[in-house]
Scaffold this motif. Structure first.
Motif, PDB file in Angstrom:
ATOM      1  N   PHE A 949       0.826  -1.210   0.000  1.00 34.52           N
ATOM      2  CA  PHE A 949       0.000   0.000   0.000  1.00 34.52           C
ATOM      3  C   PHE A 949       0.856   1.254   0.000  1.00 34.52           C
ATOM      4  O   PHE A 949       0.584   2.198  -0.722  1.00 34.52           O
ATOM      5  CB  PHE A 949      -0.943  -0.014   1.204  1.00 34.52           C
ATOM      6  N   SER A 950       1.875   1.293   0.817  1.00 33.03           N
ATOM      7  CA  SER A 950       2.797   2.427   0.837  1.00 33.03           C
ATOM      8  C   SER A 950       4.120   1.956   1.423  1.00 33.03           C
ATOM      9  O   SER A 950       4.211   0.867   1.989  1.00 33.03           O
ATOM     10  CB  SER A 950       2.228   3.590   1.662  1.00 33.03           C
ATOM     11  N   ALA A 951       5.145   2.792   1.272  1.00 31.66           N
ATOM     12  CA  ALA A 951       6.460   2.423   1.791  1.00 31.66           C
ATOM     13  C   ALA A 951       6.427   2.288   3.317  1.00 31.66           C
ATOM     14  O   ALA A 951       7.040   1.375   3.890  1.00 31.66           O
ATOM     15  CB  ALA A 951       7.493   3.474   1.373  1.00 31.66           C
ATOM     16  N   ILE A 952       5.699   3.172   3.975  1.00 30.16           N
ATOM     17  CA  ILE A 952       5.589   3.086   5.434  1.00 30.16           C
ATOM     18  C   ILE A 952       4.854   1.818   5.834  1.00 30.16           C
ATOM     19  O   ILE A 952       5.212   1.143   6.807  1.00 30.16           O
ATOM     20  CB  ILE A 952       4.852   4.326   5.986  1.00 30.16           C
ATOM     21  N   ASP A 953       3.817   1.475   5.083  1.00 30.74           N
ATOM     22  CA  ASP A 953       3.063   0.257   5.393  1.00 30.74           C
ATOM     23  C   ASP A 953       3.914  -0.985   5.171  1.00 30.74           C
ATOM     24  O   ASP A 953       3.732  -1.994   5.860  1.00 30.74           O
ATOM     25  CB  ASP A 953       1.801   0.190   4.544  1.00 30.74           C
ATOM     26  N   ALA A 954       4.819  -0.933   4.189  1.00 27.61           N
ATOM     27  CA  ALA A 954       5.712  -2.070   3.973  1.00 27.61           C
ATOM     28  C   ALA A 954       6.587  -2.301   5.206  1.00 27.61           C
ATOM     29  O   ALA A 954       6.750  -3.442   5.680  1.00 27.61           O
ATOM     30  CB  ALA A 954       6.575  -1.831   2.734  1.00 27.61           C
ATOM     31  N   VAL A 955       7.131  -1.222   5.736  1.00 27.52           N
ATOM     32  CA  VAL A 955       7.938  -1.333   6.954  1.00 27.52           C
ATOM     33  C   VAL A 955       7.056  -1.770   8.122  1.00 27.52           C
ATOM     34  O   VAL A 955       7.459  -2.603   8.946  1.00 27.52           O
ATOM     35  CB  VAL A 955       8.614   0.025   7.258  1.00 27.52           C
TER      36      VAL A 955
END
Length: 1500
Positions: A949-955
């Motif tokens: 969904f987003s780079a932050i969500d990946a982390v």
């Protein structure tokens, strides 16, 4: 009287009241008399009766007699003539004689006795006519005395201020005419002459002329002769004559139609002149827009000069326009309007004098209303002189009165209101006042369209009028304004030749400015643009936007140069941008149909910059994007993305550095300082404007929902027509804009506004069909707001400062807020889902963010240190003024304090969240089904949808998995979760878009980071994983006794598991790189680039990747440059990471292999060079296995450890043994005997003509070729497919075969494979082996060990060796040996059944556990059936049995090889689908358990 005559009489009576039919009825009655059908006396009596009913009946009857006179006179029947004469004679008493004498012929009159002789009567008529019409009474000058005219002039020229009246003067004039024999017509002419000289004395001369002359025609002719006198070639009609004519017209002394014919030029001449002016204007415009060669320029200039000289000659006098001007000046609007209607539109007012006269008339009319409603506060003005004439239009007192004459006058005035800016301002101010009263809207819109905007065009650089007009326009909705701008731009300029010229001049001037516009001269060029835009903004902006679409480097200087625009110009600019975006003639894609056109990207960038810097209304642009989304078009989301990025400072990019990503997990201040590429400042006002526009027009939620729906709709609506690359970009753009827009709303809307506009998650998903990830993304800030609000309420209600009390209050707030959410999410998925994971766990996962899980301590420290450095630099800067130094220092200090406070606040928040999760974790997972299914649902519904969904969500996803592990969550298998993530990523990678693959790569990188940390240090592993339930390798099924303690995965086995994951990543990467598909190659290169810090770590895996990537570079250099660039970038980074790679034996422990057994150079599937198998395999085994299997595996593991130092064949036998009576010594003896036999057979068969030697030579050639050409497909893949086919065959043929016999066959086959692989070369880099070719025989022990370490990549390697070995040994077996081997195998099978049952109950060894792990790992990697890789049976009693098994295995392998070749040929080397693979795994696993287990494929 007959009936028909009665009817005729009645008809005559009826016709008396219908004049049109009366003559025909009388004629019909008289005609019956003429024909004799009606008696004369009857007709005469009838006519006498009707004569009294109407006054004009005698005249009408005389007309009828006249017609009958002519008709009967030409007839031959004499009796009819006589009847007519008798009828007229009988009616003489009805019709006067004088009337009959006018109408009838003299002969008829003579017969009637009305005249004596017709001849004399005719002569008398001629004389009278001559006297009346042709004979003039000429007054001889001798008879006309000059004294009379002198007295007349004196009388008319006297002082009129006294008691002199027109009546007294008229009496004197009559006396003079009679006394001096003056000609009355000449006297009238003198009166008009004196009136011309004294044109201000209208009150005297108008009554005089009205009393003197009663014939209007005479006066009109005399006035016409005066106008004709001035129609000479160089004549000029005096204005006084126009005034006299206008005054006479106003008082109706003459008719306009009579006078109009005396005036020049003709109307046709005026029309032709107007058309000629339009053509000339268009020619001028065409010349200005044409590119002219310098030599042609001089010729054109000379021609233009000649034309100007011709025009400079005095034009002929237009008497009609002069009269029109005079009429307007005296206020005679009716006659003026009549004249203007005879001319083309705006022709009359194009003459300045007429336009000014009409403006003055309008001033007088609107003055009372303007004084009452339009005068601004504090303004003063002089009152105009009112018109004295009563015939002038009345002054308006109310807005309704404006519609009578004022709007009509303004319509005739049109663009020429520009001549009077004061009247322009008055009309605009009246418009502003009118909008407050809300009436006559359409009239004012028409005036704005036809008068105000065109007039502004002709005003030269009047910024005040532009601002005044904006004060009126801003009261309209933007829809009305944009419609006005559209008509102004596209229609108005073509209606008048003067506007055509102005348009051409504006374009020419705009070209001049834009050619010289640079960053250095922004200020002077901006002033020129500002001056030009005050009058013609639509034309100017249209040209500027066309230039920006071609040259995007103009964006910055153009934006800077627009600071001199007025508010109206900014609004027009917004319209022009929208019109340019909506241009249907422009394609929004480039010709290759794979990328968005550069003109659209340029306009989007301009939108972001302009709307951020200047106060322009955003509603129109936002509504345009919304309408495009409604229509299913997502190209224009690029505009919204740029606007939000520039105005709110929110960037959405997947190219963030690790430091930026870390900063994005903090608070808003940390995000602003360290989360974006450039520090975004001064966005408070612009973001507020954007928020207000969204809320005022209710566009916030519709935009979110439309973007969320369009994101998935892109694939279906655009997927069939557009290129896959473009579809992916559109999907990414839609998704990124949704994320960016959602972040903006969450950070700028107040809690009340957000909650009021965003519905609950179940409504979003079920009613609005919003995807679940987007629905939770929109709802997440709402939950956070609600929880914090509730927490604050609880803190205020019960004041307690202890940390424990705060935590309890926070947990209570969470429960109150999230309870409805837990109920709402149940409807999102089928009920079966909630058997494994609870709605509480599901909602918790989707509602938290990285802000809730961890505090980015290093990011805060980094930004704090930066600010401290800035403060220090400011203190040391001696050149900076003290004022500025103080401000900068205060700013930095304030930021520093904000960051420290924010860090403290986040730290407390994270502690509360962790405490909450610690209490919730026990109720997260229910374990009603297997752990495998639980992990599947967790991956499918939670992890995979959110990690892309987003780079932050990946982390976040990676950290959440780690957190769930650290919390020791019951029923959560960490090991299985990681295994499912790293195993077979092909399908996930292939289904990603470009940006999703970046996010997925970041997710894998974070997961690998955790795994690498555990792998690198045993202490860390023991501390973080040693006693955690996520690393249990054996679980008790729910139906068995759970009193026994489960085993933990030790550190060394974990290192083996990590190696297996690295191998699987390599295998999947190689497959994607070799498919040739654009999406596969691009995505895997992106993913590999992202995970480069932690993968590859093993040298030979890195070499294999390097080889494939190098091949991509060579193949795609010319075909697909973007793939070439990606591959080259990754290749360079991979080479730089080579120094950090380690050999395989350093990555995980491998048993040393004796040099006397050349077969030991390859690790077969049964080799226990690794003490334990893959942990994920063990976990799956533990879930589905029984307690007896676990105890048996313990016992067998112990045996395997005792024999670990033996050669691979011996170890294989030892580890596969489950017979408790077989000791290590007996196994060694059996191995020695078997080894001796194999050596003898080897010596006998090892000749140059043997099939083995030939096979070895072929293999050598193949591997040399592979070393040179770098094979595309790893042999492990082929062997995987081969083993799967064999598994399916064994499933169908041997359903009744027991589990133990299957194990026995597998072990014997694997042992034989080891023996048959002696002397064979290891594969080259094409099969993920060491790329160095190996020679047979003369190799040192050190070289053999090194090769062993390089080639032992995974069990899949040995499958390749197995394939070659079986192929080389198959021809040496005889049919008899096969039969004997099968008999021996059957006997050993029955014996081993009994022994296994005893062993299972008696003792438990670790050997079985390790072998089950090894078997499960081979099954996961190679897709082999449970009949080959499940729990092994005890070894055969004799080497002969082993030889038979090997023979059969060799034959089967040869057959499978042929089948595999066919399969590869038809399928193009594609792998078996994951679903089919897991389906076969389920079947294989079910043979060793009491109940079947179902495993779901990963879907998201």
């Amino acid at each position: 009287m007959p009936d028909r005559f009665m009817i005729l009489f009645l008809r005559v009576i009826w016709c008396l009241f219908h004049p049109l039919d009366l003559q025909s009825a009388l004629y019909e009655l008289c005609w019956h008399v003429v024909q004799g059908s009606l008696k004369v006396d009857v007709a005469a009596s009838l006519l006498a009766d009707v004569m009294e009913l109407r006054e004009d009946m005698p005249s009408i009857l005389a007309d009828v007699f006249c017609v009958l006179d002519i008709e009967t006179g030409s007839l031959e029947e004499k009796h009819k003539r006589d009847h007519f004469t008798q009828l007229v004679g009988a009616c003489l008493f009805c019709v006067p004689d004088a009337v009959l004498k006018e109408r009838l012929d003299p002969e008829t009159l003579e017969s009637l006795g009305l005249i004596k002789q017709a001849l004399q009567f005719n002569q008398k008529i001629v004389k009278i006519k001559t006297k009346l019409f042709y004979k003039q009474q000429k007054f001889n000058l001798l008879r006309e005395e000059n004294e009379g005219y002198a007295k007349l002039v004196t009388e008319l020229g006297q002082d009129l201020t006294g008691n002199v009246t027109s009546h007294l003067v008229l009496e004197s004039i009559k006396s003079l005419i009679g006394c001096f024999n003056l000609d009355p017509n000449r006297v009238l002419d003198i009166i008009l002459e004196v009136y011309e000289c004294r044109s201000d004395q209208d009150e005297f001369f108008i009554p005089l002329i009205k009393s003197y002359m009663c014939e209007h025609q005479t006066l009109c002719h005399i006035l016409g002769f005066k106008f004709k006198f001035h129609q000479e070639p160089n004549g000029e009609t005096p204005s006084s004559l126009y005034h006299v004519a206008a005054a006479l017209l106003q008082h109706n002394l003459i008719a306009l139609e009579d006078l109009y014919v005396h005036l020049l030029p003709q109307d046709s001449t005026i029309v032709e002149e107007h058309k000629r002016e339009i053509l000339e204007a268009k020619q001028i415009a065409r010349k200005l827009t044409m590119v002219v060669v310098p030599s042609e320029k001089t010729d054109d200039k000379e021609k233009d000069k000649e034309k100007e000289e011709e025009k400079s000659e005095k034009p002929p006098d237009n008497q009609k326009l002069g009269l029109l001007e005079a009429l307007l000046r005296i206020g005679d609007w009716q006659h003026a309007q009549s004249i203007m209607e005879q001319m083309p539109a705006y022709y009359a007012t194009s003459h300045k004098a007429i336009a000014i006269a009409l403006c003055q008339l309008l001033h007088l009319i609107v003055e009372p209303l303007y004084r009452r409603a339009g005068v601004p506060k504090g303004a003063k003005g002089s009152l105009p002189k009112p018109l004295w004439s009563r015939q002038a239009p009345p002054q308006v007192e109310t807005f309704e009165d404006l519609s009578k004459d004022v709007f009509t006058m303004l319509g005739y005035l049109g663009p020429h209101l520009s001549h009077d800016p004061i009247l322009f301002a008055k009309i605009v101010r009246l418009g502003k006042s009118f909008m407050k009263e809300d009436s006559l809207l359409s009239c004012f819109l028409s005036i704005a369209d036809q008068v105000l905007l065109p007039s502004l065009t002709l005003m030269e650089c009047n910024a005040c009028m532009s601002e005044e007009l904006w004060g009126f326009f801003k009261l309209f909705p933007y829809q009305y304004r944009y419609r006005l701008y559209g008509q102004w731009k596209n229609e108005t300029y073509s209606n008048h030749p003067l506007l055509v010229k102005v348009k051409a001049q504006t374009v020419d001037r705009a070209k001049y400015i834009m050619k010289r516009l640079t960053k250095e001269n922004v200020k002077p060029s901006g002033r020129q643009i500002g001056k030009l835009s005050h009058s013609n903004p639509t034309i100017l902006f249209d040209y500027i936007l066309s230039q920006i679409q071609w040259y995007d480097n103009l964006i910055t200087p153009v934006v800077d140069s627009l600071k001199y625009l007025t508010s109206l110009n900014y609004d027009v600019l917004a319209y022009c941008i929208i019109e340019a975006l909506a241009n249907p003639e422009k394609e929004k894609m480039k010709h290759d149909d794979t990328t968005i056109s550069s003109w659209l990207q340029s306009l989007a960038s301009l939108c972001g910059a302009v709307f951020r810097k200047y106060p322009i209304e955003l509603a129109g642009l936002l509504q345009y994007v919304t309408n495009q989304l409604k229509a299913g078009k997502s190209f224009d989301l690029l505009i919204l993305k740029e606007v939000v990025q520039k105005m709110a400072g929110i960037e959405i990019t997947d190219e963030m550095t690790v430091e930026q990503l870390e900063a994005m997990t903090g608070g808003e201040q940390l995000k602003a300082e360290g989360g974006y590429f450039g520090q975004i400042r001064n966005t408070k006002k612009s973001s507020q404007r954007l928020k207000d526009s969204l809320l005022d027009h209710e566009l916030a939620l519709p935009l979110c929902l439309l973007m969320a729906q369009q994101r998935n709709g892109v694939v279906f609506s655009e997927g069939g027509e557009k290129h896959l690359k473009l579809v992916g970009k559109l999907y990414d753009q839609c998704h990124d804009t949704l994320v960016q827009f959602g972040v903006f709303l969450a950070s700028n809307l107040s809690t009340e506004d957000y909650i009021k506009r965003v519905p609950s998650v179940d409504i979003l998903c079920n009613q609005f069909h919003t995807p679940h990830d987007a629905a939770f993304f929109l709802s997440r800030p709402m939950y956070a707001h609600q929880i914090l609000s509730k927490y604050d309420e609880l803190k205020k209600a019960e004041k307690g400062n202890r940390q424990q009390q705060k935590v309890h209050k926070y947990i209570a707030a969470c429960e109150q807020v999230m309870a409805p959410v837990h109920e709402a999410v149940v409807s999102l998925h089928p009920p079966k889902v909630w058997d494994d994971i609870r709605p509480q766990f599901y909602a918790t996962f989707w509602s938290l963010t990285m802000y809730d899980l961890a505090v980015p301590q290093s990011a805060y420290d980094r930004e704090v240190n930066k600010l401290k450095t800035q403060i220090k630099a400011i203190d040391e800067n001696t050149e900076m003024p003290l004022n500025k130094k103080k401000k900068e220092k205060e700013r930095c200090t304030a930021l520093l304090d904000k960051l420290l406070e924010e860090e403290k606040k986040q730290l407390e928040h994270v502690q509360r969240v962790l405490q909450r999760l610690k209490l919730e974790k026990d109720n997260w997972l229910l374990a009603k089904s297997t752990k495998n299914e639980t992990i599947t649902k967790f991956l499918q519904l939670c992890l995979f949808p959110r990690c892309v969904f987003s780079a932050i969500d990946a982390v976040y996803c990676a950290r959440f998995v780690e957190l769930v592990h650290q919390q020791k969550t019951p029923n959560f298998c960490t090991l299985l979760c990681y295994d499912r993530v790293f195993s077979d990523i092909i399908y996930t990678v292939a289904s990603c878009t470009e940006n999703e693959s970046r996010r997925y790569g970041r997710f894998l990188c974070c997961m690998l980071e955790t795994v690498t940390r555990w792998h690198s240090d045993k202490t860390t592993y023991e501390k973080e994983c040693g006693n955690y339930p996520g690393f249990l390798t054996i679980f008790r099924a729910s139906g068995f006794d759970g009193g026994n303690k489960a085993d933990q995965l030790d550190y060394e086995n974990f290192r083996h598991v990590v190696h297996k994951w690295h191998y699987k990543l390599t295998k999947a990467s190689v497959h994607c790189l070799e498919t040739g598909e654009y999406t596969h190659i691009r995505n895997i290169l992106i993913v590999l680039t992202k995970i480069l810090p932690y993968y590859p770590k093993v040298l030979n895996l890195g070499q294999a990747l390097e080889c494939r990537v190098h091949k991509i570079c060579q193949e795609e250099k010319e075909k697909r440059p973007d793939l070439y660039a990606l591959a080259m970038g990754y290749s360079g980074q991979l080479k730089s990471r080579k120094v950090h790679m380690v050999p395989e034996n350093e990555f995980h422990y491998k048993e040393p292999v004796s040099s006397i057994n050349p077969g030991g150079l390859q690790n077969g599937p049964g080799n226990t060079g690794k003490p334990a198998a893959a942990a994920a395999s063990a976990t799956s085994k533990n879930e589905e296995g029984t307690a007896e299997d676990a105890e048996k595996s313990k016992d067998k593991s112990q045996v395997a450890q005792k024999t670990a130092s033996k050669n691979p064949t011996a170890v294989n036998k030892a580890s596969s043994s489950s017979n408790g009576s077989s000791t290590p010594n007996s196994k060694e003896k059996e191995d020695k005997e078997k080894s001796g036999k194999e050596k003898k057979e080897k010596k006998e068969k090892n000749s140059g003509s043997t099939p083995e030697a030939k096979a070895g030579g072929k293999e050598k050639q193949k591997e040399e070729k592979a070393g040179d050409n770098k094979e595309k497909t790893p042999k492990a893949d082929k062997d995987k497919r081969k083993d799967e086919k064999k598994d399916e065959k064994s499933k169908t043929d041997g359903k009744s075969t027991d589990k133990e016999s299957s194990k026995e066959r597998d072990v014997s086959k694997e042992g034989k494979q080891k023996e048959s692989s002696k002397g064979e070369k290891p594969p080259g880099p094409g099969s993920l082996k060491s790329p160095v070719p190996r020679a047979e025989g003369a190799e040192s022990e050190r070289e053999q060990k090194r090769r062993k370490l390089d080639t032992h990549s995974s069990p899949s390697h040995s499958s390749a060796v197995k394939h070659h070995a079986n192929h080389s040994t198959a021809p040496t077996k005889t049919e008899a040996d096969k039969k004997e081997s099968e008999k021996s195998r059957d006997r050993s099978k029955e014996r081993e059944k009994k022994e296994d049952r005893k062993d299972r109950k008696r003792d438990y060894s670790n050997a079985e556990r390790e072998m089950s792990q090894e078997a499960k790992r081979r099954k996961d990697e190679n897709g082999t059936s449970s009949s080959k890789h499940s729990k092994s049976a005890s070894p055969p009693d004799s080497p002969r049995s082993n030889d038979k098994d090997n023979s059969k295995r060799s034959k089967s392998t040869s057959k499978d090889k042929t089948d595999l070749a066919k399969t590869d040929k038809t399928s193009g080397g594609k792998k078996e689908s994951r679903h089919d693979k897991e389906k076969s795994e389920k079947k294989r696993d079910s043979t060793g358990t009491k109940e079947d287990k179902k495993q779901y494929p990963l879907m998201f």
